[in-house]
Design a protein around this motif. Structure first.
Motif, short mmCIF file in Angstrom:
data_model
loop_
_atom_site.label_atom_id
_atom_site.label_comp_id
_atom_site.label_asym_id
_atom_site.label_seq_id
_atom_site.Cartn_x
_atom_site.Cartn_y
_atom_site.Cartn_z
N VAL A 107 23.43 -50.74 -22.72
CA VAL A 107 23.74 -49.35 -23.02
C VAL A 107 22.86 -48.37 -22.24
O VAL A 107 22.78 -47.20 -22.59
CB VAL A 107 23.64 -49.05 -24.54
CG1 VAL A 107 24.80 -49.69 -25.29
CG2 VAL A 107 22.31 -49.52 -25.10
N LEU A 108 22.22 -48.84 -21.19
CA LEU A 108 21.38 -47.98 -20.35
C LEU A 108 21.94 -47.89 -18.94
O LEU A 108 22.51 -48.86 -18.43
CB LEU A 108 19.95 -48.53 -20.29
CG LEU A 108 19.17 -48.63 -21.61
CD1 LEU A 108 17.81 -49.24 -21.35
CD2 LEU A 108 19.03 -47.26 -22.28
N VAL A 137 31.37 -47.28 -15.56
CA VAL A 137 32.49 -47.91 -16.27
C VAL A 137 31.99 -48.54 -17.58
O VAL A 137 32.60 -48.38 -18.64
CB VAL A 137 33.15 -48.97 -15.38
CG1 VAL A 137 34.22 -49.75 -16.16
CG2 VAL A 137 33.77 -48.32 -14.14
N LYS A 138 30.86 -49.24 -17.49
CA LYS A 138 30.28 -49.91 -18.66
C LYS A 138 30.04 -48.93 -19.80
O LYS A 138 30.44 -49.19 -20.95
CB LYS A 138 28.96 -50.57 -18.24
CG LYS A 138 28.11 -51.12 -19.38
CD LYS A 138 26.76 -51.61 -18.86
CE LYS A 138 25.79 -50.46 -18.62
NZ LYS A 138 24.45 -50.92 -18.19
N LEU A 139 29.39 -47.81 -19.49
CA LEU A 139 29.04 -46.85 -20.54
C LEU A 139 30.27 -46.15 -21.09
O LEU A 139 30.36 -45.88 -22.30
CB LEU A 139 28.04 -45.83 -19.99
CG LEU A 139 26.67 -46.42 -19.59
CD1 LEU A 139 25.83 -45.37 -18.88
CD2 LEU A 139 25.93 -46.97 -20.80
N LYS A 140 31.24 -45.88 -20.24
CA LYS A 140 32.49 -45.23 -20.69
C LYS A 140 33.25 -46.14 -21.64
O LYS A 140 33.69 -45.72 -22.72
CB LYS A 140 33.35 -44.87 -19.49
CG LYS A 140 34.64 -44.14 -19.86
CD LYS A 140 35.43 -43.76 -18.62
CE LYS A 140 36.73 -43.04 -18.99
NZ LYS A 140 37.52 -42.66 -17.78
N ILE A 141 33.39 -47.42 -21.25
CA ILE A 141 34.13 -48.37 -22.08
C ILE A 141 33.37 -48.65 -23.38
O ILE A 141 33.97 -48.77 -24.45
CB ILE A 141 34.40 -49.67 -21.30
CG1 ILE A 141 35.40 -49.39 -20.17
CG2 ILE A 141 34.94 -50.77 -22.23
CD1 ILE A 141 35.68 -50.58 -19.26
N MET A 142 32.05 -48.73 -23.30
CA MET A 142 31.25 -48.97 -24.51
C MET A 142 31.42 -47.82 -25.50
O MET A 142 31.55 -48.04 -26.72
CB MET A 142 29.77 -49.14 -24.15
CG MET A 142 28.88 -49.48 -25.33
SD MET A 142 29.18 -51.12 -26.01
CE MET A 142 28.36 -52.13 -24.77
N LYS A 143 31.42 -46.60 -24.99
CA LYS A 143 31.62 -45.44 -25.87
C LYS A 143 32.99 -45.51 -26.55
O LYS A 143 33.10 -45.30 -27.77
CB LYS A 143 31.50 -44.14 -25.07
CG LYS A 143 31.69 -42.89 -25.93
CD LYS A 143 31.54 -41.62 -25.10
CE LYS A 143 31.72 -40.39 -25.99
NZ LYS A 143 31.58 -39.13 -25.22
N LYS A 166 17.64 -43.79 -29.47
CA LYS A 166 17.57 -42.50 -28.78
C LYS A 166 18.22 -42.58 -27.40
O LYS A 166 19.03 -41.72 -27.02
CB LYS A 166 16.10 -42.09 -28.65
CG LYS A 166 15.84 -40.86 -27.79
CD LYS A 166 14.34 -40.60 -27.68
CE LYS A 166 14.02 -39.48 -26.70
NZ LYS A 166 12.55 -39.26 -26.59
N HIS A 167 17.90 -43.63 -26.66
CA HIS A 167 18.38 -43.71 -25.28
C HIS A 167 19.80 -44.28 -25.19
O HIS A 167 20.52 -43.95 -24.25
CB HIS A 167 17.38 -44.47 -24.42
CG HIS A 167 16.10 -43.71 -24.25
ND1 HIS A 167 15.95 -42.72 -23.30
CD2 HIS A 167 14.94 -43.73 -24.96
CE1 HIS A 167 14.75 -42.19 -23.40
NE2 HIS A 167 14.12 -42.78 -24.40
N CYS A 171 22.64 -42.15 -23.19
CA CYS A 171 23.44 -42.76 -22.12
C CYS A 171 24.92 -42.84 -22.48
O CYS A 171 25.79 -42.69 -21.61
CB CYS A 171 22.92 -44.17 -21.80
SG CYS A 171 21.32 -44.18 -20.97
N LEU A 172 25.22 -43.07 -23.74
CA LEU A 172 26.61 -43.22 -24.17
C LEU A 172 27.27 -41.89 -24.53
O LEU A 172 28.49 -41.79 -24.56
CB LEU A 172 26.68 -44.14 -25.39
CG LEU A 172 26.31 -45.61 -25.16
CD1 LEU A 172 26.15 -46.32 -26.49
CD2 LEU A 172 27.36 -46.30 -24.30
N GLY A 173 26.43 -40.89 -24.83
CA GLY A 173 27.00 -39.63 -25.32
C GLY A 173 27.55 -39.79 -26.72
O GLY A 173 28.57 -39.19 -27.08
N ILE A 174 26.87 -40.62 -27.53
CA ILE A 174 27.29 -40.89 -28.91
C ILE A 174 26.32 -40.22 -29.88
O ILE A 174 25.11 -40.36 -29.74
CB ILE A 174 27.32 -42.40 -29.18
CG1 ILE A 174 28.44 -43.08 -28.39
CG2 ILE A 174 27.46 -42.69 -30.67
CD1 ILE A 174 29.82 -42.86 -28.94
N ASP A 175 26.86 -39.52 -30.86
CA ASP A 175 26.04 -38.96 -31.93
C ASP A 175 25.90 -40.03 -33.01
O ASP A 175 26.88 -40.36 -33.69
CB ASP A 175 26.71 -37.71 -32.50
CG ASP A 175 25.87 -37.04 -33.58
OD1 ASP A 175 24.82 -37.60 -33.97
OD2 ASP A 175 26.28 -35.96 -34.05
#
Length: 365
Positions: A107-108, A137-143, A166-167, A171-175
């Motif tokens: 997730v980084l 791509v990884k972070l977008k799909i993970m989100k 926190k990080h 990186c994911l833009g997730i609250d």
């Protein structure tokens, strides 16, 4: 049944592979949880120290035969796109819950967090570009994966530190206020909790370092700098790699290329005055937490996550990077006390038993 997904898992051929997963699984076993490990790289089913491990293909066969049910729980450690997320997307609606552990790289954004490779191990410009594209791509799909499973009320995220949460959020833009999550540290192996450091009458050297040699985040170059700046001390490094094929080995340093089982670690640490464990990046740093728990004096890096994990250990010195280029003296090491109130911080009661209780509670529902 609980299915625990891992990219790799310890075996007789590779006893180090994702050992932090195996360490907690041994506790799961003691606590009478029924589970099977799914290793994405295993080529055949096997048992390791009583833990059942099956292949990805074997797990796919279970899915195809419609053997999963709403009683089952999926646990995923450091989920990747190729294996974990692809598999979970096929089955999340068939099972009771999916528990995802965030340990770090999954997730980084690599280029924002990980230090550059050593020169002898330098990656090509093309490879770096492809890695950045993959991370996007990884972070977008993970989100998307997190949001989808959250909407379905199927997901619990476990972060191994507040730093990791926190990080991952950045990186994911997730609250994380909008997802179900828990902070549970990795546990220290029981051998470090149940016994305590005492220096043998005949020590092998002053400092001991246990590190992969070629991974720049583990900073073997800082250990070398410290050895050069402190020629009056002796240093032993346990690790594998090619670093010293390209860099000079200090005269006061010896590299030992051998496997050390966790049960033998405390006896080995008793032969040294201090652990020298610099780092440039960690989500927790399990090994250094185990060393600190055992009570041996430890020098590690002054990073945010190290302060979170070890800031209350009086036997730990958190060093700025320039510290490793300076001369020190034996009094400095002697001042690091092995008496503190933090020995239980990484005990199973404060870590993995929280996971056990979560899993048992889910099984009751």
């Amino acid at each position: 049944m609980i299915y625990i997904l891992t990219q790799n898992y310890p075996s007789e051929k590779d006893k180090y592979a994702m050992s932090y997963v195996h360490s907690r699984n041994l506790i799961y076993q003691e606590q009478k949880l029924e589970f099977t490990v799914v290793s994405m790289v295993a080529v055949e089913n096997y048992y390791f120290e009583g833990i059942k491990v099956i292949t990805k293909n074997n797990f796919l066969a279970l899915i195809k035969a419609d053997k999963l049910s709403m009683k089952d729980i999926i646990v995923s450690h450091a989920p990747n796109l190729k294996n974990h997320i692809t598999l979970i997307n096929k089955i999340y609606f068939k099972v009771k819950k999916v528990i995802v552990f965030f340990h770090g790289h999954e997730v980084l954004k690599t280029s924002d967090y990980y230090p550059k490779n050593y020169k002898f191990n330098k990656e090509s410009y093309v490879k770096l570009i492809l890695r950045d594209l993959y991370d996007e791509v990884k972070l977008k799909i993970m989100k998307q994966f997190i949001e989808k499973l959250t909407r379905a009320d199927k997901l619990t995220i476990i972060c191994v530190s507040n730093w990791m949460k926190k990080h991952a959020s950045l990186c994911l833009g997730i609250d994380f206020k909008k997802v179900e999550y828990k902070i549970i540290n990795n546990n220290a192996n029981q051998v470090f909790v149940n016994s305590h450091y005492h220096l043998d009458d005949e020590s092998l050297a002053d400092f001991v370092t246990v590190r992969p040699l070629d991974v720049s985040k583990y900073a073997i170059d800082l250990v070398v700098k410290f050895a050069i700046s402190n020629p009056e001390f002796k240093f032993h490094v346990y690790g594998k790699g090619e670093y010293f094929n390209y860099n000079k080995l200090p005269k006061n340093m010896k590299v030992i290329n051998e496997f050390i089982s966790q049960k033998d670690f405390p006896a080995l640490l008793n032969k040294y005055r201090c652990c020298l464990m610099p780092t440039r990046l960690d989500a927790q740093g399990v090994m250094v937490c185990e060393m600190a728990t055992y009570g041996i004096p430890v020098i590690t890096s002054k990073l945010e996550v190290c302060e979170e994990m070890l800031g209350d250990f009086t036997n730990v010195y958190l060093a700025e990077e320039d510290f490793f280029s300076k001369n020190t003296d034996r009094d400095f090491i002697n001042q690091l006390s092995s008496v503190h109130d933090s020995f239980n911080k990484f005990s199973i009661e404060n870590t993995v038993l929280k996971e056990v209780n979560l899993l048992k509670d889910l099984q009751k529902k």
